[in-house]
Design an enzyme around this catalytic site. Sequence first.
Site, PDB file in Angstrom:
ATOM      1  N   SER A  59       0.832  -1.196   0.000  1.00  0.00           N
ATOM      2  CA  SER A  59       0.000   0.000   0.000  1.00  0.00           C
ATOM      3  C   SER A  59       0.866   1.246   0.000  1.00  0.00           C
ATOM      4  O   SER A  59       1.959   1.262   0.599  1.00  0.00           O
ATOM      5  CB  SER A  59      -0.859  -0.024   1.269  1.00  0.00           C
TER       6      SER A  59
ATOM      7  N   TYR B 120      -1.355  -0.942  10.770  1.00  0.00           N
ATOM      8  CA  TYR B 120      -1.645  -1.528   9.454  1.00  0.00           C
ATOM      9  C   TYR B 120      -0.485  -1.272   8.493  1.00  0.00           C
ATOM     10  O   TYR B 120       0.031  -2.186   7.835  1.00  0.00           O
ATOM     11  CB  TYR B 120      -2.953  -0.939   8.888  1.00  0.00           C
TER      12      TYR B 120
ATOM     13  N   LYS C 297       2.293  -3.880   6.649  1.00  0.00           N
ATOM     14  CA  LYS C 297       2.582  -3.987   5.203  1.00  0.00           C
ATOM     15  C   LYS C 297       4.081  -3.872   4.958  1.00  0.00           C
ATOM     16  O   LYS C 297       4.656  -4.619   4.171  1.00  0.00           O
ATOM     17  CB  LYS C 297       1.837  -2.877   4.440  1.00  0.00           C
TER      18      LYS C 297
HETATM   19  P1  NAD Z   1     -10.719  -7.089   1.232  1.00  0.00           P
HETATM   20  O1  NAD Z   1     -10.923  -7.068   2.702  1.00  0.00           O
HETATM   21  O2  NAD Z   1     -11.906  -6.890   0.363  1.00  0.00           O
HETATM   22  O3  NAD Z   1     -10.005  -8.454   0.804  1.00  0.00           O
HETATM   23  C1  NAD Z   1      -9.110  -9.133   1.652  1.00  0.00           C
HETATM   24  C2  NAD Z   1      -9.593 -10.575   1.745  1.00  0.00           C
HETATM   25  O4  NAD Z   1      -8.682 -11.303   2.571  1.00  0.00           O
HETATM   26  C3  NAD Z   1     -10.974 -10.700   2.379  1.00  0.00           C
HETATM   27  O5  NAD Z   1     -11.795 -11.463   1.522  1.00  0.00           O
HETATM   28  C4  NAD Z   1     -10.729 -11.411   3.713  1.00  0.00           C
HETATM   29  O6  NAD Z   1     -11.801 -12.247   4.060  1.00  0.00           O
HETATM   30  C5  NAD Z   1      -9.444 -12.171   3.404  1.00  0.00           C
HETATM   31  N1  NAD Z   1      -8.592 -12.449   4.570  1.00  0.00           N
HETATM   32  C6  NAD Z   1      -8.159 -11.573   5.516  1.00  0.00           C
HETATM   33  N2  NAD Z   1      -7.364 -12.214   6.380  1.00  0.00           N
HETATM   34  C7  NAD Z   1      -7.285 -13.505   5.994  1.00  0.00           C
HETATM   35  C8  NAD Z   1      -6.613 -14.648   6.487  1.00  0.00           C
HETATM   36  N3  NAD Z   1      -5.869 -14.600   7.574  1.00  0.00           N
HETATM   37  N4  NAD Z   1      -6.755 -15.812   5.819  1.00  0.00           N
HETATM   38  C9  NAD Z   1      -7.509 -15.883   4.705  1.00  0.00           C
HETATM   39  N5  NAD Z   1      -8.179 -14.837   4.191  1.00  0.00           N
HETATM   40  C10 NAD Z   1      -8.059 -13.662   4.835  1.00  0.00           C
HETATM   41  O7  NAD Z   1      -9.589  -6.012   0.902  1.00  0.00           O
HETATM   42  P2  NAD Z   1      -9.096  -5.463  -0.508  1.00  0.00           P
HETATM   43  O8  NAD Z   1      -9.481  -4.034  -0.577  1.00  0.00           O
HETATM   44  O9  NAD Z   1      -9.468  -6.385  -1.600  1.00  0.00           O
HETATM   45  O10 NAD Z   1      -7.531  -5.510  -0.253  1.00  0.00           O
HETATM   46  C11 NAD Z   1      -6.741  -6.599  -0.682  1.00  0.00           C
HETATM   47  C12 NAD Z   1      -5.309  -6.372  -0.234  1.00  0.00           C
HETATM   48  O11 NAD Z   1      -4.847  -5.127  -0.760  1.00  0.00           O
HETATM   49  C13 NAD Z   1      -5.154  -6.267   1.288  1.00  0.00           C
HETATM   50  O12 NAD Z   1      -3.969  -6.922   1.644  1.00  0.00           O
HETATM   51  C14 NAD Z   1      -5.043  -4.768   1.537  1.00  0.00           C
HETATM   52  O13 NAD Z   1      -4.268  -4.492   2.680  1.00  0.00           O
HETATM   53  C15 NAD Z   1      -4.332  -4.308   0.274  1.00  0.00           C
HETATM   54  N6  NAD Z   1      -4.626  -2.892  -0.060  1.00  0.00           N
HETATM   55  C16 NAD Z   1      -5.919  -2.470  -0.153  1.00  0.00           C
HETATM   56  C17 NAD Z   1      -6.192  -1.131  -0.434  1.00  0.00           C
HETATM   57  C18 NAD Z   1      -7.605  -0.628  -0.489  1.00  0.00           C
HETATM   58  O14 NAD Z   1      -7.798   0.595  -0.338  1.00  0.00           O
HETATM   59  N7  NAD Z   1      -8.613  -1.455  -0.735  1.00  0.00           N
HETATM   60  C19 NAD Z   1      -5.128  -0.248  -0.649  1.00  0.00           C
HETATM   61  C20 NAD Z   1      -3.825  -0.720  -0.562  1.00  0.00           C
HETATM   62  C21 NAD Z   1      -3.585  -2.060  -0.264  1.00  0.00           C
HETATM   63  C1  WQD Z   2      -9.635   9.712   0.733  1.00  0.00           C
HETATM   64  C2  WQD Z   2      -9.852  11.190   0.951  1.00  0.00           C
HETATM   65  C3  WQD Z   2     -10.134  11.767   3.278  1.00  0.00           C
HETATM   66  C4  WQD Z   2     -13.921   9.617   3.813  1.00  0.00           C
HETATM   67  C5  WQD Z   2      -7.006   4.687   2.900  1.00  0.00           C
HETATM   68  C6  WQD Z   2      -5.959   4.019   3.742  1.00  0.00           C
HETATM   69  C7  WQD Z   2      -4.809   3.564   2.875  1.00  0.00           C
HETATM   70  C8  WQD Z   2      -5.306   2.700   1.708  1.00  0.00           C
HETATM   71  C9  WQD Z   2      -6.413   3.366   0.963  1.00  0.00           C
HETATM   72  C10 WQD Z   2      -5.134   0.383   2.327  1.00  0.00           C
HETATM   73  C11 WQD Z   2      -9.074  11.737   2.153  1.00  0.00           C
HETATM   74  C12 WQD Z   2     -11.394  12.049   2.506  1.00  0.00           C
HETATM   75  C13 WQD Z   2     -12.756  10.145   3.272  1.00  0.00           C
HETATM   76  C14 WQD Z   2     -14.960  10.479   4.229  1.00  0.00           C
HETATM   77  C15 WQD Z   2     -13.632  12.347   3.529  1.00  0.00           C
HETATM   78  N1  WQD Z   2      -5.816   1.448   2.154  1.00  0.00           N
HETATM   79  N2  WQD Z   2     -12.613  11.500   3.115  1.00  0.00           N
HETATM   80  N3  WQD Z   2     -14.781  11.828   4.068  1.00  0.00           N
HETATM   81  O1  WQD Z   2      -7.298   7.707   3.712  1.00  0.00           O
HETATM   82  O2  WQD Z   2      -6.373   8.098   1.371  1.00  0.00           O
HETATM   83  O3  WQD Z   2      -6.432   5.832   2.280  1.00  0.00           O
HETATM   84  O4  WQD Z   2      -7.443   3.776   1.888  1.00  0.00           O
HETATM   85  O5  WQD Z   2      -3.960   0.211   2.194  1.00  0.00           O
HETATM   86  O6  WQD Z   2      -3.948   2.858   3.691  1.00  0.00           O
HETATM   87  O7  WQD Z   2      -5.490   4.940   4.711  1.00  0.00           O
HETATM   88  O8  WQD Z   2      -8.552   6.901   1.651  1.00  0.00           O
HETATM   89  O9  WQD Z   2     -10.891   6.906   0.917  1.00  0.00           O
HETATM   90  O10 WQD Z   2     -10.390   7.037   3.397  1.00  0.00           O
HETATM   91  O11 WQD Z   2      -9.876   9.013   1.954  1.00  0.00           O
HETATM   92  O12 WQD Z   2     -13.522  13.596   3.399  1.00  0.00           O
HETATM   93  O13 WQD Z   2     -16.006  10.060   4.753  1.00  0.00           O
HETATM   94  O14 WQD Z   2     -11.234  11.408   1.264  1.00  0.00           O
HETATM   95  O15 WQD Z   2      -9.893  12.760   4.237  1.00  0.00           O
HETATM   96  O16 WQD Z   2      -8.694  13.044   1.822  1.00  0.00           O
HETATM   97  P1  WQD Z   2      -7.126   7.247   2.331  1.00  0.00           P
HETATM   98  P2  WQD Z   2     -10.007   7.389   2.000  1.00  0.00           P
END
Ligand code: NAD
Ligand code: WQD
Length: 341
Positions: free
Chosen positions: A125, A149, A153
């Site tokens: 991330s 978190y 990562k």
């Molecule tokens: P998500 O929660 O929709 O998907 C993650 C999946 O992993 C879920 O289906 C959950 O049930 C499963 N899971 C969690 N822990 C587990 C375990 N111990 N064993 C088996 N399954 C498990 O999340 P997502 O948005 O699809 O994110 C996928 C990956 O990408 C995550 O690792 C997340 O940290 C990373 N990521 C997500 C975002 C985002 O904003 N969505 C941004 C950056 C990185």
């Molecule tokens: C986006 C913008 C908020 C909600 C998060 C995690 C990051 C990654 C992606 C996993 C910001 C604003 C949001 C609301 C708002 N996930 N906002 N009102 O914070 O950039 O990133 O998700 O790895 O680790 O921190 O994403 O969608 O929460 O926010 O004004 O109700 O929207 O302040 O500027 P963020 P977000």
Amino acid sequence: MATVLVTGGTGYIGSHTVIQLQKAGYDVVIIDNLTNSKEVVIDRIESISGCRPVFVKADIRDTQTLESIFNKYSIFSVVHFAGLKSVGESAALPLKYYENNVSGTVNLCQVMARNDCKNIVFSSSATVYGVPSSVPVTEDFPTNPESPYGHSKLMVENILKDLQQSDLEWRVRILRYFNPIGAHSSGTLGEDPNDIPNNLLPFITQVAMGKLEKLLIFGNDYPTPDGTGIRDYIHVEDLASAHVKALAKIHVSNLPIVFNLGTGKGFSVMDVLKLFEKVTGKKVPYQITSRRPGDIAEYWADPTLAEQTLGWQAVRSLDAMLKDSWNWQQQNPHGYSTETV
Ligand code: NAD
Ligand code: WQD
């Protein structure tokens, strides 16, 4: 045909990636414990691709089940999405995050090594950068995550880099996602937060549906043109295609390990809100409130390395991302659950 193990494959990004892996000709085995997803996703994947992935409901910390998967299938690579992802929850429950995300990955890698499967693509991330000193952010920026978190990562990133250092048979690709939004173009796969959404897009679509009263905008006093926070939003289907590209070159030994995945463009909260209203014709009531602790004013990716090395580029516009998010929300007012009220 090569078989890929997708951990977290019923989740938001994993499910979209499974479709594209199948389209690229891979057989897919999914392991997911369903803590943040639903099994019906497997049906949806089958309806879209015409091919049902193998699904194993299990935890990546469950060594025996992992071993049985590797015994039964000839896994060529793992695409590792499984993890917990709530920044706020991780601050309250850090051990839960280290146990799940870090110990889980260590267990996965141990089973992989024993079974001589040493290719892994990992979901990292942009949060690992913390507050960047400038924008756009390149992969060599210092890392300084601000939440458990984010630490989890970065720890996994370092574990995977150490593995590759220790044994040249390991091929590691670490993909740092910026802000994934959007949904599958069919409207049948999308993001389904368990509770009140933390992230901007699901919050906006739920306000537009009338499920939530108004959007709270967290601060309009940032040093950005309109005062609201700026992010690099990327379509989940573009993100998915990067995994296929990364896998296609997984055997190439002298590639960089870490890649930013973003569009390279930043949009403010207000930009997103106004464009959402324009493309959907829905009014989204909002109120400006105080900054959310831990939020950063602005960041966006420099995705050049992924473009030049993997031959990947994000091609979908913010317009398309917002339309697809809205289409998903409208077709699935309760996400994957079957509630009728
Ligand atoms: P998500 O929660 O929709 O998907 C993650 C999946 O992993 C879920 O289906 C959950 O049930 C499963 N899971 C969690 N822990 C587990 C375990 N111990 N064993 C088996 N399954 C498990 O999340 P997502 O948005 O699809 O994110 C996928 C990956 O990408 C995550 O690792 C997340 O940290 C990373 N990521 C997500 C975002 C985002 O904003 N969505 C941004 C950056 C990185
Ligand atoms: C986006 C913008 C908020 C909600 C998060 C995690 C990051 C990654 C992606 C996993 C910001 C604003 C949001 C609301 C708002 N996930 N906002 N009102 O914070 O950039 O990133 O998700 O790895 O680790 O921190 O994403 O969608 O929460 O926010 O004004 O109700 O929207 O302040 O500027 P963020 P977000």
